[in-house]
Write a protein that holds these residues in place. Structure first.
Motif, short mmCIF file in Angstrom:
data_model
loop_
_atom_site.label_atom_id
_atom_site.label_comp_id
_atom_site.label_asym_id
_atom_site.label_seq_id
_atom_site.Cartn_x
_atom_site.Cartn_y
_atom_site.Cartn_z
N PRO A 1 0.83 -1.21 0.00
CA PRO A 1 0.00 0.00 0.00
C PRO A 1 0.86 1.25 0.00
O PRO A 1 2.04 1.23 0.36
N SER A 2 0.26 2.34 -0.37
CA SER A 2 0.95 3.62 -0.33
C SER A 2 1.12 4.08 1.12
O SER A 2 0.31 3.75 1.99
N VAL B 1 -1.86 3.85 3.96
CA VAL B 1 -1.90 3.55 5.39
C VAL B 1 -1.21 4.68 6.12
O VAL B 1 0.02 4.80 6.06
N PRO B 2 -1.94 5.53 6.80
CA PRO B 2 -1.31 6.63 7.56
C PRO B 2 -0.64 6.11 8.81
O PRO B 2 -0.84 4.95 9.22
N LEU C 1 -6.46 -7.95 -1.13
CA LEU C 1 -6.92 -6.93 -0.19
C LEU C 1 -6.64 -5.54 -0.75
O LEU C 1 -7.51 -4.65 -0.68
N LEU C 2 -5.47 -5.33 -1.28
CA LEU C 2 -5.11 -4.03 -1.85
C LEU C 2 -6.02 -3.67 -3.01
O LEU C 2 -6.41 -2.50 -3.18
N GLU C 3 -6.39 -4.65 -3.81
CA GLU C 3 -7.33 -4.39 -4.91
C GLU C 3 -8.70 -4.00 -4.36
O GLU C 3 -9.37 -3.10 -4.89
N MET C 4 -9.14 -4.66 -3.29
CA MET C 4 -10.45 -4.37 -2.70
C MET C 4 -10.54 -2.92 -2.25
O MET C 4 -11.55 -2.25 -2.48
N VAL C 5 -9.50 -2.43 -1.58
CA VAL C 5 -9.59 -1.09 -1.00
C VAL C 5 -9.12 0.01 -1.95
O VAL C 5 -9.30 1.20 -1.64
#
Length: 552
Positions: A33-34, A182-183, A545-549
Motif C-alpha cells: 500500500p501507499s 496507510v497513515p 486486499l489491496l485491490e479491494m480497498v
C-alpha cells in the motif's frame, strides 16, 4: 574456491547463515500500500572475510508537487532516495520454544511447530548500514527498505548492484504500489504497546536513569515503536514518583518530560505503570504490596494508594491528560488475589474517577466488574471467548497479549517461529472484531546475558541446582535491540508492523463489504493456531486486499 553469490528473498522468510542464495531470486516483486515500506532481504555467500561488499541501488523516479504563490503547481520527477540498507545480524536459538509454554528445555517435551530444530542461528536484528559493508564471515544478509507512495497503481523498480572482490551481481526488486494508503498509527487505530525495561536501557547504553542520555535513548525506543505502529506507551511509576519520608510524591518535572517525549514521537495513549504486585513476588500470594513502598494490601496500602493516585489525578486534570491515560494496577492477577485486587481497584477509582483500568488478566469471573480493559493471552481469549464477548457487551474493552506463552502452533513473537505469525497478530482483530489492542512485555526487557543467550538462562557450568522457572523462549524479551547510541529493529518487529498495516486496510475493506472481507481473512487466518504458513499465499491474499480497498 568460494564464488560470490547474491539473491533476493522475501522479508517474511526466515534466513539463516547456511541459507543458499541459489534458493532465492534475481528478480522479486511484492505488492504494497501507499504510505508504507517496500522491503526485501538479500542473501550473500562466497565472501572473503575482511573485504568490502558495496551496495548500489538505482531507484525509480518519484513525482513531487510544489505549490507556487500564484496557486499553480510545479510537478517534478526525481530519483526516489528514501531507501535504507541494513545488515541483518544473526541471533542464537539455543533451545526451542515449548509445545505449550516456555521452552522444551523446561517442559522436557518436543514442539513440532518450529521453523528449525535448535540450536541454530537465525537473522533477526536490522543494523543500519551504508553502501559499503565489511564481510565478517563467508556469508552475510542485508535488508532493504524504502518508503513508497503513489496516487495510482504503479510499478516501482530498484536495480541493485552488489560487488565484492572484483565480482558484481545485479538484482531487481519491484514493488507494485497501490493508491490505498496507510497513515501513521494514531489514537483511533488498534491499540498497541511494547514495554521497555528502563534499567535495561540505562545499562546497555551507559545512560544513568534520568540522565539526558537516558531520556534520549528512551525516545529512540519509542520512536522505533511508533514506526512499528505502537500508539501506546507504558510509563512505570518509579519514573515520576519520588520516595520521601511522608511517602511517594509526584515529580511533575519528570512526568512532564516523559509526556513531552510521547508527544514528540506521536504516541497518544499512556499506560500508567503498575501500582502493586504480589507480596514477596510469590506467584500464588493472596496479598499484594505497593510497587513503590511495599505497603501491604489489604493493610496500610489502601490509604497510600489513594494518596498516590490522588496526586496523579490532579496532575492529569491540570495537564488535560485524563482522556489519554489508562491505568494499570497489577500484572496478571489470579483468582487467589481477587479480593485484594478488587480492594486496590476501589482505592484507585476513588482517587481517579473516570480513569479506566487495564491489566494483563488471568483471573476472569472473580475480578469481573473491576477491570475496564481486559487483556487475556490470545489462547485464553479463544478458549473463553464467550466470557470476554459478554464483558464487551457490558461495555468493557478487550485487548490481548502474548508473552512466554502460548507456544506450540500459536501466534507469538519467538525467534523459532515463522515471521508470518507476527503478521497474523495484526490480522486477528479482523476476525475477532471485539479485540481492540495488543500488548507485549518484551519491547526490550533484557538483562545483559539475554543479548547473547536469548533463550537464557542456561545453567552455569558449576551450578548443579539451577531453576528452570525463568527460562524464556528465544526472542521473548526483545523485538528491539540496543546498539551504540542507537536502537535496532528486528525482522519480527517489521513483520508485526506489516500485519498492523494490513489491519488498517482490512478495517477499511470491512466498512466497504464486511462479508467479503471476512471471507478473505478466513482464507489465510482462521484462529491464532490455524493460519496459512506459506509466504507466497499471504502475498497473493494481500494483493487481493489491496485491490479491494483501491478500486472502490
Amino acid at each position: 574456491m568460494n564464488v560470490f553469490e547474491a539473491a533476493l528473498f522475501d522479508e517474511l522468510e526466515p534466513l539463516y547463515p547456511d541459507t543458499n542464495p541459489r534458493g532465492g531470486a534475481g528478480v522479486y516483486q511484492i505488492s504494497v500500500p501507499s504510505g508504507t515500506y517496500a522491503g526485501v532481504h538479500i542473501m550473500l555467500s562466497g565472501l572473503t572475510p575482511g573485504k568490502f561488499v558495496t551496495f548500489e541501488a538505482a531507484p525509480p523516479l518519484r513525482t513531487t508537487e510544489t505549490a507556487r504563490d500564484d496557486g499553480t503547481c510545479v510537478i517534478r520527477q526525481e530519483p526516489d532516495s528514501r531507501w535504507k540498507l541494513f545488515e541483518l545480524l544473526p541471533l542464537p536459538v539455543e533451545v526451542n520454544s515449548g509445545p505449550v509454554s516456555r521452552t522444551e528445555w523446561m517442559s522436557q517435551d518436543v514442539n513440532g511447530h518450529v521453523i528449525r530444530r535448535a540450536p541454530f542461528m537465525v537473522y533477526d536484528v536490522l543494523r543500519p548500514s551504508g553502501g559499503v559493508v565489511t564481510a565478517g564471515s563467508t556469508v552475510m544478509a542485508l535488508a532493504f527498505r524504502c518508503k513508497v507512495d503513489s496516487r495510482k497503481r504503479e510499478l516501482k523498480k530498484w536495480e541493485f548492484t552488489l560487488s565484492h572482490d572484483g565480482i558484481s551481481r545485479r538484482l531487481t526488486f519491484e514493488a507494485e504500489v497501490f493508491p490505498a494508503s496507510v497513515p501513521d498509527a494514531g489514537p483511533n487505530d488498534h491499540k498497541y504497546v511494547n514495554w521497555f525495561g528502563v534499567q535495561a536501557i540505562a545499562a546497555y547504553h551507559n545512560a544513568p536513569l534520568f540522565s539526558d542520555e537516558w531520556y534520549r535513548m528512551f525516545e529512540k525506543y519509542l520512536r522505533l515503536g511508533k514506526y512499528g505502529r505502537q500508539n501506546m506507551a507504558l510509563l512505570p511509576v518509579n519514573l515520576y514518583f519520588d520516595l520521601q519520608k511522608n511517602g511517594p510524591v509526584l515529580n511533575e518535572e519528570k512526568l512532564d518530560r516523559l509526556v513531552e517525549i510521547l508527544d514528540k514521537v506521536g504516541i497518544y495513549w499512556i499506560e500508567g505503570g503498575h501500582l502493586a504486585g504480589r507480596k514477596d513476588n510469590e506467584w500464588a500470594a493472596a496479598e499484594a504490596e505497593l510497587t513503590l513502598t511495599r505497603s501491604l494490601l489489604p493493610g496500610s496500602g489502601e490509604a497510600e494508594l489513594e494518596n498516590l493516585c490522588g496526586q496523579l489525578y490532579t496532575y492529569l486534570k491540570k495537564k488535560k491528560l485524563t482522556e489519554r491515560w489508562i491505568q494499570s494496577f497489577m500484572d496478571e492477577p489470579l483468582d487467589c488475589l481477587a479480593d485484594c485486587y478488587a480492594a486496590g481497584i476501589r482505592a484507585v477509582k476513588n482517587a481517579m474517577p473516570g480513569i479506566p483500568i487495564v491489566d494483563a488478566t488471568i483471573a476472569r469471573e472473580s475480578i469481573a466488574g473491576t477491570v475496564d480493559y481486559w487483556c487475556p493471552t490470545i489462547d485464553k481469549y479463544e478458549k473463553y471467548r464467550d466470557f470476554f464477548d459478554q464483558r464487551h457487551d457490558k461495555g468493557d474493552h478487550i485487548l490481548v497479549y502474548t508473552c512466554l506463552d502460548p507456544a506450540g502452533n500459536f501466534c507469538n513473537r519467538f525467534l523459532d517461529q515463522e515471521r508470518l505469525r507476527q503478521v497474523w497478530l495484526g490480522w486477528a482483530p479482523a476476525l475477532y472484531s471485539n479485540i481492540e489492542g495488543y500488548l507485549h512485555w518484551g519491547g526490550m526487557f533484557m538483562d545483559r546475558l539475554d543479548f547473547y543467550r536469548l533463550s537464557a538462562p542456561l545453567p552455569d557450568i558449576t551450578d548443579y541446582d539451577t531453576s528452570r522457572s525463568t527460562c524464556l523462549p528465544a526472542g521473548d524479551s526483545a523485538v528491539m535491540f540496543p546498539g551504540f547510541h542507537e536502537v535496532y529493529s528486528s525482522t519480527r518487529l517489521e513483520a508485526h508492523r506489516i500485519g498492523l498495516e494490513d489491519l488498517a486496510l482490512l478495517q477499511r475493506a470491512r466498512d466497504l463489504n464486511a462479508p467479503e472481507t471476512l471471507e478473505l481473512v478466513k482464507q489465510v487466518f482462521r484462529g491464532y493456531a490455524d493460519y496459512e504458513k506459506e509466504v507466497s499465499v499471504y502475498r497473493k491474499t494481500r494483493r487481493l486486499l489491496l485491490e479491494m480497498v483501491s478500486e472502490r
